[in-house]
Design an enzyme around this catalytic site. Structure first.
Site, PDB file in Angstrom:
ATOM      1  N   THR A  27       0.830  -1.201   0.000  1.00  0.00           N
ATOM      2  CA  THR A  27       0.000   0.000   0.000  1.00  0.00           C
ATOM      3  C   THR A  27       0.864   1.251   0.000  1.00  0.00           C
ATOM      4  O   THR A  27       2.013   1.218   0.469  1.00  0.00           O
ATOM      5  CB  THR A  27      -0.924   0.010   1.236  1.00  0.00           C
ATOM      6  OG1 THR A  27      -1.635   1.252   1.293  1.00  0.00           O
ATOM      7  CG2 THR A  27      -0.130  -0.152   2.524  1.00  0.00           C
ATOM      8  N   ASP A  28       0.294   2.356  -0.463  1.00  0.00           N
ATOM      9  CA  ASP A  28       1.017   3.623  -0.389  1.00  0.00           C
ATOM     10  C   ASP A  28       1.018   4.184   1.034  1.00  0.00           C
ATOM     11  O   ASP A  28       1.735   5.140   1.318  1.00  0.00           O
ATOM     12  CB  ASP A  28       0.452   4.652  -1.379  1.00  0.00           C
ATOM     13  CG  ASP A  28      -0.998   5.025  -1.123  1.00  0.00           C
ATOM     14  OD1 ASP A  28      -1.634   4.479  -0.196  1.00  0.00           O
ATOM     15  OD2 ASP A  28      -1.514   5.875  -1.880  1.00  0.00           O
ATOM     16  N   GLU A  29       0.253   3.582   1.931  1.00  0.00           N
ATOM     17  CA  GLU A  29       0.225   4.065   3.317  1.00  0.00           C
ATOM     18  C   GLU A  29       1.574   3.895   4.010  1.00  0.00           C
ATOM     19  O   GLU A  29       1.820   4.530   5.040  1.00  0.00           O
ATOM     20  CB  GLU A  29      -0.876   3.367   4.118  1.00  0.00           C
ATOM     21  CG  GLU A  29      -2.266   3.820   3.715  1.00  0.00           C
ATOM     22  CD  GLU A  29      -3.342   3.307   4.658  1.00  0.00           C
ATOM     23  OE1 GLU A  29      -3.160   3.419   5.893  1.00  0.00           O
ATOM     24  OE2 GLU A  29      -4.353   2.798   4.156  1.00  0.00           O
ATOM     25  N   TYR A  53      -1.219  -0.576  11.161  1.00  0.00           N
ATOM     26  CA  TYR A  53      -1.459  -1.197   9.851  1.00  0.00           C
ATOM     27  C   TYR A  53      -0.342  -0.833   8.881  1.00  0.00           C
ATOM     28  O   TYR A  53       0.263  -1.715   8.259  1.00  0.00           O
ATOM     29  CB  TYR A  53      -2.818  -0.767   9.289  1.00  0.00           C
ATOM     30  CG  TYR A  53      -2.997  -1.129   7.832  1.00  0.00           C
ATOM     31  CD1 TYR A  53      -3.297  -2.433   7.458  1.00  0.00           C
ATOM     32  CD2 TYR A  53      -2.834  -0.182   6.832  1.00  0.00           C
ATOM     33  CE1 TYR A  53      -3.434  -2.782   6.121  1.00  0.00           C
ATOM     34  CE2 TYR A  53      -2.971  -0.515   5.492  1.00  0.00           C
ATOM     35  CZ  TYR A  53      -3.267  -1.814   5.139  1.00  0.00           C
ATOM     36  OH  TYR A  53      -3.397  -2.153   3.824  1.00  0.00           O
ATOM     37  N   LYS A  57       2.602  -3.202   7.163  1.00  0.00           N
ATOM     38  CA  LYS A  57       2.797  -3.307   5.710  1.00  0.00           C
ATOM     39  C   LYS A  57       4.231  -2.920   5.343  1.00  0.00           C
ATOM     40  O   LYS A  57       4.854  -3.563   4.503  1.00  0.00           O
ATOM     41  CB  LYS A  57       1.793  -2.430   4.963  1.00  0.00           C
ATOM     42  CG  LYS A  57       0.358  -2.913   5.059  1.00  0.00           C
ATOM     43  CD  LYS A  57       0.149  -4.295   4.488  1.00  0.00           C
ATOM     44  CE  LYS A  57       0.159  -4.282   2.993  1.00  0.00           C
ATOM     45  NZ  LYS A  57      -0.105  -5.592   2.388  1.00  0.00           N
ATOM     46  N   ASN A  83      -8.130   1.404  -3.846  1.00  0.00           N
ATOM     47  CA  ASN A  83      -8.872   0.795  -4.939  1.00  0.00           C
ATOM     48  C   ASN A  83     -10.371   1.030  -4.741  1.00  0.00           C
ATOM     49  O   ASN A  83     -10.851   1.072  -3.607  1.00  0.00           O
ATOM     50  CB  ASN A  83      -8.638  -0.713  -4.967  1.00  0.00           C
ATOM     51  CG  ASN A  83      -7.304  -1.107  -5.554  1.00  0.00           C
ATOM     52  OD1 ASN A  83      -7.192  -2.101  -6.216  1.00  0.00           O
ATOM     53  ND2 ASN A  83      -6.261  -0.320  -5.314  1.00  0.00           N
ATOM     54  N   PRO A 104     -20.846   6.797   7.069  1.00  0.00           N
ATOM     55  CA  PRO A 104     -19.806   7.193   8.028  1.00  0.00           C
ATOM     56  C   PRO A 104     -18.596   7.804   7.321  1.00  0.00           C
ATOM     57  O   PRO A 104     -18.036   7.216   6.404  1.00  0.00           O
ATOM     58  CB  PRO A 104     -19.444   5.888   8.738  1.00  0.00           C
ATOM     59  CG  PRO A 104     -19.890   4.805   7.812  1.00  0.00           C
ATOM     60  CD  PRO A 104     -21.004   5.352   6.981  1.00  0.00           C
ATOM     61  N   TYR A 106     -14.874   9.647   8.169  1.00  0.00           N
ATOM     62  CA  TYR A 106     -13.876   9.925   9.211  1.00  0.00           C
ATOM     63  C   TYR A 106     -13.664  11.419   9.367  1.00  0.00           C
ATOM     64  O   TYR A 106     -13.453  12.136   8.377  1.00  0.00           O
ATOM     65  CB  TYR A 106     -12.535   9.288   8.870  1.00  0.00           C
ATOM     66  CG  TYR A 106     -12.474   7.793   9.045  1.00  0.00           C
ATOM     67  CD1 TYR A 106     -12.832   7.191  10.244  1.00  0.00           C
ATOM     68  CD2 TYR A 106     -12.036   6.975   8.017  1.00  0.00           C
ATOM     69  CE1 TYR A 106     -12.762   5.816  10.407  1.00  0.00           C
ATOM     70  CE2 TYR A 106     -11.958   5.602   8.168  1.00  0.00           C
ATOM     71  CZ  TYR A 106     -12.325   5.034   9.371  1.00  0.00           C
ATOM     72  OH  TYR A 106     -12.252   3.677   9.528  1.00  0.00           O
ATOM     73  N   ARG A 113      -7.460  10.955  -0.847  1.00  0.00           N
ATOM     74  CA  ARG A 113      -7.001   9.654  -1.319  1.00  0.00           C
ATOM     75  C   ARG A 113      -6.940   9.663  -2.842  1.00  0.00           C
ATOM     76  O   ARG A 113      -7.750  10.299  -3.509  1.00  0.00           O
ATOM     77  CB  ARG A 113      -7.954   8.533  -0.863  1.00  0.00           C
ATOM     78  CG  ARG A 113      -8.018   8.350   0.646  1.00  0.00           C
ATOM     79  CD  ARG A 113      -6.693   7.825   1.184  1.00  0.00           C
ATOM     80  NE  ARG A 113      -6.676   7.719   2.634  1.00  0.00           N
ATOM     81  CZ  ARG A 113      -6.139   8.623   3.443  1.00  0.00           C
ATOM     82  NH1 ARG A 113      -5.591   9.716   2.964  1.00  0.00           N
ATOM     83  NH2 ARG A 113      -6.134   8.434   4.737  1.00  0.00           N
ATOM     84  N   ASN A 148     -12.276  12.735   0.797  1.00  0.00           N
ATOM     85  CA  ASN A 148     -13.332  11.757   1.070  1.00  0.00           C
ATOM     86  C   ASN A 148     -14.718  12.401   1.055  1.00  0.00           C
ATOM     87  O   ASN A 148     -15.661  11.848   0.490  1.00  0.00           O
ATOM     88  CB  ASN A 148     -13.089  11.063   2.411  1.00  0.00           C
ATOM     89  CG  ASN A 148     -11.925  10.104   2.362  1.00  0.00           C
ATOM     90  OD1 ASN A 148     -11.414   9.759   1.295  1.00  0.00           O
ATOM     91  ND2 ASN A 148     -11.481   9.663   3.522  1.00  0.00           N
ATOM     92  N   ASP A 179     -11.970   9.882  13.603  1.00  0.00           N
ATOM     93  CA  ASP A 179     -10.964   9.384  12.689  1.00  0.00           C
ATOM     94  C   ASP A 179     -10.146   8.287  13.349  1.00  0.00           C
ATOM     95  O   ASP A 179     -10.018   8.237  14.573  1.00  0.00           O
ATOM     96  CB  ASP A 179     -10.037  10.539  12.256  1.00  0.00           C
ATOM     97  CG  ASP A 179      -9.376  10.294  10.906  1.00  0.00           C
ATOM     98  OD1 ASP A 179      -9.433   9.153  10.404  1.00  0.00           O
ATOM     99  OD2 ASP A 179      -8.788  11.235  10.366  1.00  0.00           O
ATOM    100  N   ARG A 180      -9.617   7.390  12.544  1.00  0.00           N
ATOM    101  CA  ARG A 180      -8.741   6.343  13.064  1.00  0.00           C
ATOM    102  C   ARG A 180      -7.476   6.971  13.607  1.00  0.00           C
ATOM    103  O   ARG A 180      -6.942   7.918  13.033  1.00  0.00           O
ATOM    104  CB  ARG A 180      -8.365   5.362  11.941  1.00  0.00           C
ATOM    105  CG  ARG A 180      -9.502   4.576  11.400  1.00  0.00           C
ATOM    106  CD  ARG A 180      -9.046   3.523  10.401  1.00  0.00           C
ATOM    107  NE  ARG A 180      -7.842   3.852   9.685  1.00  0.00           N
ATOM    108  CZ  ARG A 180      -7.634   3.619   8.404  1.00  0.00           C
ATOM    109  NH1 ARG A 180      -8.562   3.079   7.665  1.00  0.00           N
ATOM    110  NH2 ARG A 180      -6.492   3.939   7.822  1.00  0.00           N
TER     111      ARG A 180
END
Length: 185
Positions: A27-29, A53, A57, A83, A104, A106, A113, A148, A179-180
């Protein structure tokens, strides 16, 4: 999980790398957050994960590279953006709009994104698998950046129009949630 797969490939292939590739989709994260100045992640962008997360990764990416460097395992790594497709956020939100269910979002929905259609991602995977160079990393993106909240508003506008509802009738379905932790803007 990735480490187990790498070890299994190493044992199964037993040094016979001819015609084999260990393709790791990431992932780009792993790169962290971009500034809002138009820059993009590149294959040379420094890793800067901010959540468990993205850190997991990033570590799996490093394991893949280490197996190539240490054992010669033929590896390729790709890092892709968000994606969308038949089973992701966009169809889920369309269904929620149709049925008057909450949407929902965030925080304030300001997270940006890059959206990549899943079939485009699959084509890129196929191309890189067959033509990519061993030990390389490839970034896959859609050049399709959206906040988003803007995606959600567009989905509401389009779905309401297609259902014959008043424009923006379902804006009230937007539900802002916490938010996470460690979530990149």
């Amino acid at each position: 999980g990735t480490l187990s797969l790498l070890q299994a490939a190493k044992e199964q292939w037993n040094g016979n790398w001819e015609g084999k590739r260990f393709y790791h989709i990431s992932t780009d994260e792993v790169y962290g957050a971009l500034q809002f100045d138009g820059t993009l992640f590149t294959e040379e962008t420094r890793y800067d994960p901010h959540s468990p997360y993205s850190a997991a990764k990033a570590s799996s990416d490093h394991f893949v590279r280490a197996y190539h460097d240490t054992y010669g395992l033929p590896t390729i790594v790709t890092n892709c953006s968000n994606n969308y497709g038949p089973e992701k956020l966009i169809p889920l939100f369309i269904n929620n709009i149709r049925h008057g269910r909450p949407l929902p979002v965030y925080g304030k929905g300001e997270n940006v994104r890059d959206w990549l259609y899943v079939e485009d991602h699959a084509r890129a995977i196929d191309l890189i698998f067959h033509k990519g160079r061993i030990a390389e990393t490839y970034n896959i993106g859609g050049f399709n950046e959206w906040k988003n909240i803007d995606i959600v508003r567009l989905l509401i506008k389009t779905t309401d129009r297609l259902l014959g509802r008043k424009e923006d009738e379902d804006l009230s379905l937007i539900t802002h949630v916490a938010d996470r932790k460690g979530h990149d803007l």
